[in-house]
Design a protein around this motif. Structure first.
Motif, PDB file in Angstrom:
ATOM      1  N   UNK A 162       0.846  -1.176   0.000  1.00  0.00           N
ATOM      2  CA  UNK A 162       0.000   0.000   0.000  1.00  0.00           C
ATOM      3  C   UNK A 162       0.887   1.232   0.000  1.00  0.00           C
ATOM      4  N   UNK A 163       0.382   2.291  -0.575  1.00  0.00           N
ATOM      5  CA  UNK A 163       1.081   3.574  -0.571  1.00  0.00           C
ATOM      6  C   UNK A 163       0.610   4.330   0.658  1.00  0.00           C
ATOM      7  N   UNK A 164       1.490   4.487   1.636  1.00  0.00           N
ATOM      8  CA  UNK A 164       1.049   4.996   2.927  1.00  0.00           C
ATOM      9  C   UNK A 164       2.179   5.680   3.672  1.00  0.00           C
ATOM     10  N   UNK A 165       1.801   6.351   4.746  1.00  0.00           N
ATOM     11  CA  UNK A 165       2.752   6.892   5.705  1.00  0.00           C
ATOM     12  C   UNK A 165       2.422   6.265   7.057  1.00  0.00           C
ATOM     13  N   UNK A 166       3.461   5.897   7.817  1.00  0.00           N
ATOM     14  CA  UNK A 166       3.256   5.213   9.097  1.00  0.00           C
ATOM     15  C   UNK A 166       4.238   5.741  10.130  1.00  0.00           C
ATOM     16  N   UNK A 167       3.721   6.013  11.323  1.00  0.00           N
ATOM     17  CA  UNK A 167       4.539   6.464  12.448  1.00  0.00           C
ATOM     18  C   UNK A 167       4.348   5.480  13.599  1.00  0.00           C
ATOM     19  N   UNK A 168       5.450   4.986  14.153  1.00  0.00           N
ATOM     20  CA  UNK A 168       5.421   4.041  15.272  1.00  0.00           C
ATOM     21  C   UNK A 168       6.160   4.636  16.461  1.00  0.00           C
ATOM     22  N   UNK A 169       5.499   4.591  17.615  1.00  0.00           N
ATOM     23  CA  UNK A 169       6.112   5.062  18.855  1.00  0.00           C
ATOM     24  C   UNK A 169       6.252   3.888  19.815  1.00  0.00           C
ATOM     25  N   UNK A 170       7.442   3.709  20.394  1.00  0.00           N
ATOM     26  CA  UNK A 170       7.745   2.571  21.267  1.00  0.00           C
ATOM     27  C   UNK A 170       8.086   3.080  22.663  1.00  0.00           C
ATOM     28  N   UNK A 171       7.092   3.206  23.558  1.00  0.00           N
ATOM     29  CA  UNK A 171       7.385   3.726  24.904  1.00  0.00           C
ATOM     30  C   UNK A 171       8.187   2.760  25.751  1.00  0.00           C
TER      31      UNK A 171
END
Length: 309
Positions: free
Chosen positions: A95-104
């Motif tokens: 898929x053409x997408x933007x993704x942000x992942x936060x790892x606390x």
């Protein structure tokens, strides 16, 4: 980062299905990464860039934009909480997408992803929070899926020697048109000796049919997260056998209650060389109709060579 797939199709399917070349290259995205190199009545050769994205990472965060794979589901088969990829099979999701992942910390994470499309009505944006408590994995998802909003809960853990997975999701229209839809899936996975594997899945879809159909086309509709299967109740059983390091096989049975459709899929995989695999796949379909008894409606056997380099 880039990953390219080159596919060559030579079969009676190329001749019998109109516009088959356009069908295999269809993609609901904005990046022009699908190319038809050869197309005629007998052979189709297609090249697709499945991965091409910018990646930035630090200790607590990851940012990724471009063509990528976002697979959030944990179920063996039906990933209802995954707005991007409904099935957890061996296929080249993209898929053409933007993704942000936060790892606390090491037992939890927060993701937000948005799929690029030409029209807001066909766009997807989702937020996922997952964590571990008491040796169980939990996931909570909220988002917009096409013209509906969704809320999902997911749970995975062990029951004695089996792995249990369950998920529940609700879809509500963004406007007054349409109706609310509910889906629920659960699975039990059991590992035997010598890496052999058994699994059983159940799927409920409130918008599915519970009646016999007069056409066989309904079972071949393209699935998505909201409508994974045309039947209201479905079960799937599968068994995998690891014969040796160079050979494995599996058998998958899917039965749709109400519409009374049975699909049997045997698969055998051979490792021809270190980077070359051969798959022999069969698909056999039976269905009962309102005016006809339970009968075979189609069969297919194909061979797939997969070269990795």
């Amino acid at each position: 980062m880039k990953y390219t797939a080159c596919r060559i199709f030579y079969s009676t399917t190329v001749k019998s299905i109109p516009n088959y070349d356009e069908l295999i290259n269809e993609h609901n995205g904005v990046l022009p990464f699908e190319f038809l190199i050869v197309r005629n009545s007998n052979v189709i050769m297609s090249t697709i860039i499945n991965r091409a994205y910018y990646l930035y990472t630090n200790e607590k965060m990851q940012f990724r934009a471009g063509r990528q794979k976002n697979n959030w589901g944990i179920n063996t088969t039906w990933n209802l909480n995954d707005h991007f990829n409904i099935y957890n099979f061996d296929y080249e999701e993209r898929e053409d997408a933007v993704r942000i992942t936060y790892l606390p910390n090491y037992i939890s994470s927060f993701d937000i992803a948005s799929k690029f499309t030409d029209d807001w009505k066909t766009g997807v944006i989702s937020a996922l929070y997952k964590f571990n408590r008491l040796n169980y994995d939990f996931q909570f998802l909220m988002g917009k899926f096409y013209r509906k909003t969704s809320v999902c809960k997911d749970r995975e853990g062990s029951i004695k020697n089996m792995v249990f997975k369950g998920k529940l999701i609700f879809f509500k229209p963004c406007d007054s048109n349409g109706s609310m839809n509910t889906s629920f899936s659960t699975s039990l996975d059991y590992s035997l000796k010598n890496r052999n594997y058994l699994t059983m899945n159940y799927l409920y879809n409130s918008s599915g049919s519970n009646k016999l159909s007069d056409t066989e086309n309904s079972i071949f509709n393209s699935p998505n997260t909201e409508y994974p299967i045309p039947a209201k109740h479905t079960i799937m059983e599968s068994a995998s056998y690891m014969g040796s390091p160079i050979f494995s096989s599996s058998l998958i049975n899917v039965y749709n209650f109400g519409i009374r459709c049975l699909t049997i899929t045997p698969l055998a995989t051979f490792s021809v060389m270190n980077n070359l695999d051969l798959d022999i796949i069969g698909q056999f379909f039976w269905q009962e109709f309102g005016t006809r008894s339970f009968q075979n409606i189609g069969n297919g056997i194909c061979r797939r060579f997969k070269l990795s380099f």
